[in-house]
Design a protein around this motif. Structure first.
Motif, PDB file in Angstrom:
ATOM      1  N   ASP A 350       0.867  -1.166   0.000  1.00  0.00           N
ATOM      2  CA  ASP A 350       0.000   0.000   0.000  1.00  0.00           C
ATOM      3  C   ASP A 350       0.910   1.224   0.000  1.00  0.00           C
ATOM      4  OD1 ASP A 350       1.011   0.161   2.590  1.00  0.00           O
ATOM      5  OD2 ASP A 350      -0.876  -0.413   3.566  1.00  0.00           O
ATOM      6  N   ASN A 351       0.342   2.421   0.113  1.00  0.00           N
ATOM      7  CA  ASN A 351       1.161   3.635   0.036  1.00  0.00           C
ATOM      8  C   ASN A 351       2.192   3.701   1.161  1.00  0.00           C
ATOM      9  OD1 ASN A 351      -0.056   4.570  -2.284  1.00  0.00           O
ATOM     10  ND2 ASN A 351      -1.623   5.747  -1.184  1.00  0.00           N
ATOM     11  N   THR A 352       1.802   3.277   2.345  1.00  0.00           N
ATOM     12  CA  THR A 352       2.741   3.279   3.464  1.00  0.00           C
ATOM     13  C   THR A 352       3.857   2.271   3.214  1.00  0.00           C
ATOM     14  OG1 THR A 352       1.000   3.936   5.011  1.00  0.00           O
ATOM     15  CG2 THR A 352       2.986   2.944   5.940  1.00  0.00           C
ATOM     16  N   GLY A 353       3.475   1.104   2.706  1.00  0.00           N
ATOM     17  CA  GLY A 353       4.469   0.085   2.409  1.00  0.00           C
ATOM     18  C   GLY A 353       5.423   0.503   1.313  1.00  0.00           C
ATOM     19  N   ARG A 355       6.408   3.572   0.678  1.00  0.00           N
ATOM     20  CA  ARG A 355       7.360   4.507   1.279  1.00  0.00           C
ATOM     21  C   ARG A 355       8.420   3.771   2.079  1.00  0.00           C
ATOM     22  NH1 ARG A 355       8.546   7.920   5.554  1.00  0.00           N
ATOM     23  NH2 ARG A 355       8.899  10.108   4.941  1.00  0.00           N
ATOM     24  N   SER A 356       7.989   2.799   2.872  1.00  0.00           N
ATOM     25  CA  SER A 356       8.930   2.020   3.679  1.00  0.00           C
ATOM     26  C   SER A 356       9.897   1.233   2.801  1.00  0.00           C
ATOM     27  CB  SER A 356       8.151   1.076   4.594  1.00  0.00           C
ATOM     28  OG  SER A 356       9.016   0.249   5.339  1.00  0.00           O
ATOM     29  N   GLN A 365      15.345  10.004   2.860  1.00  0.00           N
ATOM     30  CA  GLN A 365      14.071  10.238   3.537  1.00  0.00           C
ATOM     31  C   GLN A 365      13.455  11.571   3.154  1.00  0.00           C
ATOM     32  OE1 GLN A 365      14.239   9.580   7.738  1.00  0.00           O
ATOM     33  NE2 GLN A 365      12.133  10.176   8.113  1.00  0.00           N
ATOM     34  N   ASP A 369       8.907  11.290  -0.353  1.00  0.00           N
ATOM     35  CA  ASP A 369       7.513  11.684  -0.572  1.00  0.00           C
ATOM     36  C   ASP A 369       7.352  12.414  -1.902  1.00  0.00           C
ATOM     37  OD1 ASP A 369       6.573  10.580   1.842  1.00  0.00           O
ATOM     38  OD2 ASP A 369       7.208  12.361   2.950  1.00  0.00           O
TER      39      ASP A 369
END
Length: 520
Positions: A350-353, A355-356, A365, A369
């Motif tokens: 997903d979007n969080t995954g 990014r990670s 970092q 984004d």
């Protein structure tokens, strides 16, 4: 096409499931006569030797000259490949069928035994007379595995494009890329695996005319590790003049190891084997040596030895030796998807995954984004996993391909043609999309999925046109050269391939200072 009158008239029962007796024919080399066989209008010769033995005292040394033989050498069955792990790509149900074009006899044809004595090549030709472009395939598998057997499957490419196709086996992994020059004067000339390739190209120069090829018009091409080997050959003085064009597919290797690091690796190898004298390495059984040696792409490969490879290859500039060689360079859209199948999480991000995952592969970092926002804007229909593989490829294989093209163009003495392969294959239920090496079998007219027939014809035609003239354009597909001002790139895809000026410009600019450092 070969005519019946060119055949030797004998018959041979081939063990590799050709289904019936096959016509055989003979050709002359400067070392002696060889006997091959005829398959669907193509004369195929397998296991033609091009160098001497490489075991025992010859281990780690440059290839010895081949000795002449008397009589006719049988070259109808597979030769040895370099000692490596068991199996091959053709034993894999899905990937194997993709690479063989779905041939039912693939596993049998591709069955090869391991040996240190592996200096042999395959030749496929439409006829033994004539003066055709020569396409020499240098196989991938990093610097550790693989063989040139793919060329034996490529009879459609040979016939349709009227070219001579050559596939090379050579020393790999610990046998071909261990540098001992820092430990013994005897081994001061390093890179024996690369020098094997040079010896094979010398064989082509001296013999290919007897197989209907033009020794003055030789193109080398290879994917992945094959492209990396070609990137290195372009900087090797001993390879100068042996080829006239080069295609580097998902293998733009910018830097190779230095002698100091390679010497440390050699010392580590000796410690693993419990040896104190470098001379004892030649006594170690091949299987034990292979087990102790490095395997990964980052651990094994060419080295700047100041002899066979005098200086760094493509960093900070292109090698002067490559200045007059037209280059065809490119990569696939989802390079790392094939190697990520054991990490299911990357296919369900997903979007969080996302990014990670990008942070784990060292995207800064403070920029992650902005990078994700750009890719989401440019590819709104793609899910986070699609974007992950696209971004990782753009930082890896594509960054390397563009950088190599830019550095070659700085010399401005020969054209460069850039491509990007983005057809989403149905392989593994469509999961791995345009995976690493997805373009290679199509280039050789090996088509597992009928919908890719036109795409395969375009790739095969472009590579053959490049081999023939130094320009990959063909009827119905004009391919302008790459320039720093327009950056025109051929996008290979369905339903239509086309050349586009500076595709994905915003992504290229954003990523130009944060490469991954990987070939993928």
């Amino acid at each position: 096409m070969i005519r019946e009158t060119s055949l030797a008239g004998s018959r041979l029962w081939l063990p590799a499931t050709f289904g019936s007796q096959a016509e055989t024919l003979e050709a002359e080399t400067i070392y002696g006569r060889v006997r091959g066989y005829l398959f669907k209008g193509v004369a195929i010769f397998r296991n033609i030797p091009y160098g001497g033995i490489t075991e025992g005292d010859a281990r780690f040394l440059p290839p010895a000259k081949l000795q002449k033989w008397t009589g006719v050498l049988d070259t109808t069955v597979a030769g040895h490949r370099c000692f490596q792990g068991s199996g091959n790509i053709f034993t894999s149900k899905d990937i194997g069928a993709y690479f063989s074009g779905g041939r039912s006899d693939a596993a049998s044809i591709a069955s090869e035994t391991n040996s240190e004595n592996c200096l042999n090549l395959n030749v496929s030709t439409p006829a033994l007379t004539g003066k055709r472009p020569v396409m020499v395939y240098i196989h991938g598998g990093g610097f550790s595995g693989g063989s040139g057997v793919l060329t034996v499957f490529a009879n459609r490419h040979v016939v349709e494009q009227d070219v001579v196709l050559v596939g090379i086996n050579h020393r790999l992994n610990v046998f071909g890329y261990t540098y001992l020059g820092g430990l013994s004067e005897k081994y001061v000339v390093g890179n024996p695996g690369q020098l094997d390739l040079v010896a094979a190209l010398e064989w082509v120069r001296d013999n290919i005319a007897q197989f209907g090829g033009d020794p003055g018009n030789v193109m080398i091409f290879g994917e992945s590790g094959g492209g990396a080997k070609i990137s290195t050959l372009l900087a090797m003085p001993s390879a100068k003049g042996l080829f006239h064009k080069a295609a580097i597919q998902s293998g733009s290797l910018i830097r190779v190891a230095n002698a100091e690091d390679a010497t440390r690796s050699a010392r580590d190898l000796m410690r693993k084997l419990g040896l104190s004298k470098v001379e004892d390495l030649v006594k170690v059984p091949a299987s034990d040596l292979f087990k102790a040696g490095p395997k990964g792409l980052a651990e094994v490969g060419p080295v700047v030895d100041s002899h066979s490879l005098p200086k760094q290859t493509w960093d900070p500039v292109a090698p002067a030796l490559a200045a007059n060689i037209p280059l065809l360079i490119g990569n696939d859209k989802d390079e790392s998807s094939l190697f990520s199948l054991q990490n299911e999480s990357l296919f369900s991000l997903d979007n969080t995954g996302l990014r990670s995952a990008l942070l784990k592969v060292n995207v800064p970092q403070e920029r992650v984004d902005t990078l994700i926002a750009l890719y989401q804007k440019e590819y709104p229909k793609e899910n986070p996993s699609d974007l992950y593989f696209r971004i990782s490829t753009d930082r890896g294989a594509r960054w390397n391909a563009v950088k190599q093209a830019e550095r070659q163009l700085a010399g401005a003495k020969s054209p460069v043609f850039l491509y990007y392969f983005q057809w989403n294959t149905p392989l593994v239920d469509g999961k791995i999309r345009s995976f690493h090496t997805a373009d290679l079998p199509l280039t050789m007219r090996l088509v597992r999925y009928s919908q890719a027939e036109l795409l395969s014809k375009q790739l095969s035609g472009a590579w053959a046109a490049f081999a023939r003239t130094g320009n990959p354009s063909q009827k119905g597909l004009v391919w302008p050269s790459y320039t720093l001002s327009e950056r025109t790139t051929m996008i290979f895809d369905l339903p239509q391939s086309k050349a586009i000026k500076d595709p994905h410009k915003a992504e290229r600019i954003m990523l130009q200072d944060i490469p991954s450092g990987s070939l993928l």
